[in-house]
Design an enzyme around this catalytic site. Structure first.
Site, PDB file in Angstrom:
ATOM      1  N   ASP A 110      -9.506 -15.658 -23.335  1.00 33.54           N
ATOM      2  CA  ASP A 110      -8.308 -15.297 -23.341  1.00 33.54           C
ATOM      3  C   ASP A 110      -7.248 -15.657 -24.379  1.00 33.54           C
ATOM      4  OD1 ASP A 110      -9.535 -14.306 -20.881  1.00 33.54           O
ATOM      5  OD2 ASP A 110      -7.952 -15.452 -19.359  1.00 33.54           O
ATOM      6  N   ALA A 111      -7.489 -16.653 -24.711  1.00 34.48           N
ATOM      7  CA  ALA A 111      -6.427 -17.359 -25.741  1.00 34.48           C
ATOM      8  C   ALA A 111      -6.706 -16.443 -27.090  1.00 34.48           C
ATOM      9  CB  ALA A 111      -6.762 -18.883 -26.269  1.00 34.48           C
ATOM     10  N   GLU A 112      -7.960 -16.130 -27.550  1.00 34.56           N
ATOM     11  CA  GLU A 112      -8.005 -15.433 -28.572  1.00 34.56           C
ATOM     12  C   GLU A 112      -7.605 -13.849 -28.607  1.00 34.56           C
ATOM     13  OE1 GLU A 112      -9.103 -15.696 -31.329  1.00 34.56           O
ATOM     14  OE2 GLU A 112      -9.763 -14.213 -32.327  1.00 34.56           O
ATOM     15  N   TYR A 113      -7.666 -13.354 -27.267  1.00 39.23           N
ATOM     16  CA  TYR A 113      -6.976 -12.098 -26.997  1.00 39.23           C
ATOM     17  C   TYR A 113      -5.614 -12.117 -27.142  1.00 39.23           C
ATOM     18  CZ  TYR A 113      -5.901  -7.825 -24.401  1.00 39.23           C
ATOM     19  OH  TYR A 113      -5.292  -6.501 -24.039  1.00 39.23           O
ATOM     20  N   SER A 159      -5.890  17.804  -1.468  1.00 41.49           N
ATOM     21  CA  SER A 159      -6.449  16.853  -0.655  1.00 41.49           C
ATOM     22  C   SER A 159      -7.892  17.065  -0.194  1.00 41.49           C
ATOM     23  CB  SER A 159      -5.336  16.440   0.395  1.00 41.49           C
ATOM     24  OG  SER A 159      -5.352  17.711   1.098  1.00 41.49           O
ATOM     25  N   GLU A 197     -19.158   8.836  -3.056  1.00 41.79           N
ATOM     26  CA  GLU A 197     -18.485   7.824  -3.799  1.00 41.79           C
ATOM     27  C   GLU A 197     -17.762   7.211  -2.423  1.00 41.79           C
ATOM     28  OE1 GLU A 197     -15.548  10.255  -5.866  1.00 41.79           O
ATOM     29  OE2 GLU A 197     -17.360  11.141  -6.874  1.00 41.79           O
ATOM     30  N   LYS A 240     -14.243   5.806  -0.713  1.00 41.11           N
ATOM     31  CA  LYS A 240     -12.935   6.181  -0.675  1.00 41.11           C
ATOM     32  C   LYS A 240     -12.328   4.955  -0.890  1.00 41.11           C
ATOM     33  CE  LYS A 240      -9.903   9.507   1.443  1.00 41.11           C
ATOM     34  NZ  LYS A 240      -8.728   8.465   1.678  1.00 41.11           N
ATOM     35  N   ASP A 251      -8.995   2.732  -0.852  1.00 41.20           N
ATOM     36  CA  ASP A 251      -7.621   2.903  -0.179  1.00 41.20           C
ATOM     37  C   ASP A 251      -6.722   2.458  -1.198  1.00 41.20           C
ATOM     38  OD1 ASP A 251      -6.125   3.451   1.691  1.00 41.20           O
ATOM     39  OD2 ASP A 251      -6.489   1.954   3.057  1.00 41.20           O
ATOM     40  N   ARG A 286       0.787  11.467  -7.120  1.00 38.38           N
ATOM     41  CA  ARG A 286       0.081  12.891  -6.470  1.00 38.38           C
ATOM     42  C   ARG A 286       1.124  13.739  -6.152  1.00 38.38           C
ATOM     43  NH1 ARG A 286      -1.124  14.875  -1.498  1.00 38.38           N
ATOM     44  NH2 ARG A 286      -2.765  16.548  -1.739  1.00 38.38           N
ATOM     45  N   GLU A 314      -7.728   6.337  -8.483  1.00 35.84           N
ATOM     46  CA  GLU A 314      -7.414   5.768  -7.329  1.00 35.84           C
ATOM     47  C   GLU A 314      -6.788   4.298  -8.163  1.00 35.84           C
ATOM     48  OE1 GLU A 314      -7.115   7.685  -4.669  1.00 35.84           O
ATOM     49  OE2 GLU A 314      -6.420   5.927  -2.911  1.00 35.84           O
ATOM     50  N   TYR A 363     -12.289   9.180 -10.201  1.00 40.64           N
ATOM     51  CA  TYR A 363     -13.184   9.720  -9.506  1.00 40.64           C
ATOM     52  C   TYR A 363     -13.566  11.468  -9.876  1.00 40.64           C
ATOM     53  CZ  TYR A 363      -9.285  10.504  -6.733  1.00 40.64           C
ATOM     54  OH  TYR A 363      -7.924  10.679  -6.271  1.00 40.64           O
ATOM     55  N   LYS A 415     -19.349  14.991  -2.354  1.00 37.05           N
ATOM     56  CA  LYS A 415     -19.034  16.103  -3.145  1.00 37.05           C
ATOM     57  C   LYS A 415     -20.331  16.942  -3.605  1.00 37.05           C
ATOM     58  CE  LYS A 415     -15.006  13.691  -4.869  1.00 37.05           C
ATOM     59  NZ  LYS A 415     -14.411  12.787  -6.045  1.00 37.05           N
ATOM     60  N   LYS A 445     -14.568   9.292   6.965  1.00 43.79           N
ATOM     61  CA  LYS A 445     -13.649   7.921   7.343  1.00 43.79           C
ATOM     62  C   LYS A 445     -14.348   6.906   8.093  1.00 43.79           C
ATOM     63  CE  LYS A 445      -9.033   8.851   6.656  1.00 43.79           C
ATOM     64  NZ  LYS A 445      -7.864   7.999   5.997  1.00 43.79           N
ATOM     65  N   CYS A 498      -0.246 -28.313  32.153  1.00 45.80           N
ATOM     66  CA  CYS A 498      -1.473 -27.385  32.106  1.00 45.80           C
ATOM     67  C   CYS A 498      -1.275 -26.139  33.259  1.00 45.80           C
ATOM     68  CB  CYS A 498      -2.655 -27.965  32.590  1.00 45.80           C
ATOM     69  SG  CYS A 498      -4.063 -26.886  32.788  1.00 45.80           S
ATOM     70  N   CYS A 557      -3.961 -26.457  36.249  1.00 45.69           N
ATOM     71  CA  CYS A 557      -3.585 -27.440  37.268  1.00 45.69           C
ATOM     72  C   CYS A 557      -2.350 -28.061  37.455  1.00 45.69           C
ATOM     73  CB  CYS A 557      -4.942 -28.481  37.133  1.00 45.69           C
ATOM     74  SG  CYS A 557      -4.481 -29.436  35.482  1.00 45.69           S
ATOM     75  N   CYS A 586      -4.787 -30.549  28.324  1.00 45.49           N
ATOM     76  CA  CYS A 586      -4.721 -30.868  29.713  1.00 45.49           C
ATOM     77  C   CYS A 586      -5.548 -32.136  29.780  1.00 45.49           C
ATOM     78  CB  CYS A 586      -5.190 -29.751  30.530  1.00 45.49           C
ATOM     79  SG  CYS A 586      -5.498 -30.182  32.012  1.00 45.49           S
ATOM     80  N   CYS A 596      -9.603 -30.406  35.920  1.00 44.62           N
ATOM     81  CA  CYS A 596      -8.868 -29.316  36.334  1.00 44.62           C
ATOM     82  C   CYS A 596      -9.825 -28.147  36.030  1.00 44.62           C
ATOM     83  CB  CYS A 596      -8.095 -29.246  34.652  1.00 44.62           C
ATOM     84  SG  CYS A 596      -7.491 -27.632  34.253  1.00 44.62           S
TER      85      CYS A 596
END
Ligand code: IVH
Length: 683
Positions: free
Chosen positions: A39-42, A88, A120, A122, A124, A143, A183, A235, A299, A323, A417, A420, A435, A440
């Site tokens: 990450d440091a190099e990036y 849709s 595939e 779906k 969310d 969309r 998505e 997708y 599909k 679904k 309680c 009781c 209790c 009890c």
């Protein structure tokens, strides 16, 4: 400028190098999840490019990775007309809907034999359309109404897995124009972390990852979006011609080569017969995925077929979303009651307006203890989100404060309680209020129910209402009294006919031969679960030896700690408990010593347990599994009922799993079965 007059490393060249490097490493990190540099190099490369672009503003390009960090806020979003509308999907919810869809498709194609599907998950999240011109991201849009959407390009650019420039691939000519659909979503863990931070800052919380994604994408300040852990899967494309492939599956492969993230659970070109299997596979995987999905999308694969099938005004005839049942729903807290468990613990329980979650009606959710109610700030009358994850007990995820009217009542833990009326005490350092009355009736009820439960004596038909009546009418004061019951007594109870009374007596009779390990578990000794009970049974062999075992002897058992050992000792040191066991024995209870042969079979842990197998197992055939279970004293039946102890789910399990979930039977995998068999000495 002529070539010769350029300095050693001209800024244009370095900027291009840096852009290519950063785009490449970005792809490795976000799309392949396989970084090559630290990450440091990036960050160092990124800083170099930022500095370069700052001192040479003419070097800035729309495809530059520096654009990912966001730009100054917009006044409002512009709208854009999508190159082709975002349709849709038709929706189904069951295997039957998958079959019906396949039949419709076949009719529409005059029963074309070559038909295959690409499937595939779906995801969310939020649908987006991304436009690339000559390989560079030009715009990103929501969309909207399907025809026009909001232009959120700056926000889209901040998403790590969105390519800003397409990767060059020898086999794919760079498309001059490309409209990709996908998505945008958020991993569940990232969502929780985001909400946790917001809570600390006193900000409103997002209800779920999808809302968090939508909210993040609709930020006018893309620098805020850049801080949000958004991800994307693509997708499809707006038009088959963009990439010139002949099928949806091939398009997805090409998109992958161009640097787009395609969901790895996608299956390309599978036959109709495999659709139901895929649906169940993905459903079974659902709770283990890092992100939320709400179904699968099927599909028709060949574009030629898609074109022949065409679309309606709303949705294509060549695709369907199937679904899964929602796992989280919203409902209202009618009341918060307090239940008394067999250890005397007072547990607040939310009584909910019944709501169906994942096919199961939920009307209660445990709130565990007083602190938990405080933490979640659940009040009577609140609207709440309720979650059911797999086999787990439903829980209130959180309150939706904006639904409050002001008339909601905070919960107060009772000082007495509720069963009781004796005093209930919360000891310092303990989260539970208890209790303190050993006599009890609620504790007795809990103990009897535990004694009769499936993993204990497994007395079918001895339910909550019945046990309560037996206690209230003074027929049962301890588990030993169960073995004294007769038809006349049982018949005198509410909703008990002669037949059910006889059935119950038969079940009690059967339960009288109980392996030691199950009996020890049935006693409900604190800190002694099924596993510990088995270890103790194996070590001492007979109940007499357990009763007389010293604390140190018990503690010497591998995996048994001092707390459990002390609990065992305390239980048997109590003369009442020893008396009850003796009494039960007089009534015919036979506690089978560990390792005693019962009818040629070892009275082991699986003894009397009934199993149902579904799907194919990886390490053994179903027949072999059955033989092993039987060798361990269990039995295998064909259908799931309340008598079933475990449903063992292998690869591609059938509807038996749903049935099991409906009636609350535990579903286990092959590994657990193997572990159980091993404990029973069968391998
Ligand atoms: S295909 C014409 N595939 O589901 C086909 N949609 O109503 C249009 N979605 O919000 C969509 N995963 O964003 C397709 N693998 C997938 C999908 C998917 C999620 C969303 C889509 C839209 C809704 C479809």
């Amino acid at each position: 400028m002529s070539e010769a007059s350029l300095p050693e490393n001209p800024p244009e060249k370095r900027a291009r190098e840096l852009r290519d490097l950063l785009n490449h490493h970005n792809y490795r990190y976000f799309v392949l999840d396989d970084p090559e540099i630290s990450d440091a190099e990036y960050d160092r490369l990124m800083q170099e490019l930022i500095d370069l672009e700052n001192s040479h503003p003419e070097l800035e390009t729309p495809g530059s990775p520096t654009r990912r960090i966001g730009s100054p806020p917009l006044e409002k979003f512009d709208t854009i007309t999508h190159p082709t509308p975002l349709l849709s999907l038709d929706k189904g919810i069951s295997e039957a809907d998958i079959h019906a869809f396949d039949q419709r498709v076949r009719r529409g194609l005059d029963n074309d034999e070559e038909l295959s599907y690409t499937v595939e998950p779906k995801v969310d999240g939020v649908a987006v359309s991304l436009v690339y011109r000559n390989g560079v991201l030009e715009s990103g849009a929501t969309r909207g109404d399907g025809f026009t959407g909001e232009l959120i390009t700056e926000n889209i650019r901040t998403i790590g897995s969105v390519p800003l420039v397409l990767r060059k691939d020898a086999e794919i000519p760079m498309p001059s124009f490309l409209d990709v659909r996908g998505e945008v979503y958020m991993n569940t863990d990232d969502f929780r972390e985001l909400n946790r931070g917001r809570m600390e800052e006193g900000l409103s919380l997002f209800a779920n990852p999808r809302n968090a994604s939508a909210g993040s994408l609709r930020q006018l300040d893309s620098r805020i979006t850049a801080q949000r852990p958004l991800k994307m899967f693509v997708y499809g494309v707006g038009h088959p011609d963009y990439l010139g492939s002949g099928s949806h599956g091939d398009t997805l492969r090409m998109l992958e080569k161009l640097g787009f993230p395609v969901n790895p659970l996608t299956e390309i070109r599978i036959p109709a017969e495999a659709l139901v299997r895929y649906f169940h596979d993905i459903d079974a995987m659902r709770k283990h995925l890092a992100y939320e999905i709400d179904g699968i999308v099927v599909k028709v694969d060949a574009y030629e077929h898609q074109q022949r099938l065409g679309t309606t005004s709303r949705s294509p005839r060549w695709a369907i979303a199937v679904k899964f049942e929602a796992m989280q729903e919203q409902t209202r807290v009618r009341d918060i009651i307090v239940q008394v468990g067999r250890t005397g613990a007072l547990t607040p329980v939310a009584v909910l307006e019944p709501v169906s979650i994942g096919g199961v009606t939920v009307s209660r959710a445990s709130l565990h203890n007083e602190d938990e109610v405080r933490r979640k700030d659940v009040r009577i009358g609140d609207t709440v989100l309720v979650q059911r994850a797999g086999d787990v007990i439903p829980e209130i995820t959180r309150v939706i404060p904006s639904y409050r009217s002001g008339s909601e009542q905070p919960f107060v833990m009772p000082q007495k309680c509720p069963a009781c009326s004796q005093s209930a005490v919360r000891l310092t350092d303990e989260a539970v209020t208890r209790c303190m009355n050993a006599a009890c009736p609620a504790q007795l009820k809990g103990n009897i129910l535990h004694f009769a439960s499936r993993s204990a004596l497994d007395i079918e038909g001895l339910g909550k209402k019945l046990v309560w009546q037996l206690i209230e009418k003074n027929h049962v004061h301890s588990f030993a009294d169960l073995f004294r019951l007769d038809v006349k007594t049982l018949e005198s109870l509410d909703r008990m006919g002669r037949k059910s009374a006889e059935n119950l007596l038969a079940a009690i009779e059967t339960s009288k031969n109980v392996p030691l390990s199950r009996f020890l578990y049935a006693l409900g000794i604190r800190n002694v679960g099924e596993h510990a009970a088995r270890l103790i049974a194996e070590r001492f062999g007979t109940i007499e030896r357990v009763v007389s075992a010293g604390n140190e002897e018990i503690q010497a058992i591998d995996q048994i700690g001092p707390v459990a050992a002390e609990s065992v000792r305390a239980f048997f040191d109590n003369p009442e408990n020893r008396k009850t066991i003796e009494e039960a024995k007089r009534q015919g209870l036979r506690i089978l010593p560990a390792n005693e042969e019962v009818g040629g079979r070892t009275a082991s842990t699986l003894s009397g347990h009934s199993f149902v197998l579904t799907g194919s197992l990886a390490t053994m055939s179903r027949k072999a599994a059955q033989e092993k279970i039987e060798a361990a004293g269990g039995k295998v039946t064909g259908s799931v009922s309340s008598r079933t102890r475990f449903v063992v789910a292998g690869e591609s399990p059938g509807s038996k799993i749903e049935r099991a979930r409906e009636i609350g039977v535990e579903v286990i995998g092959e590994e657990r079965l193997i572990a159980l068999l091993k404990e029973a000495g069968i391998s």
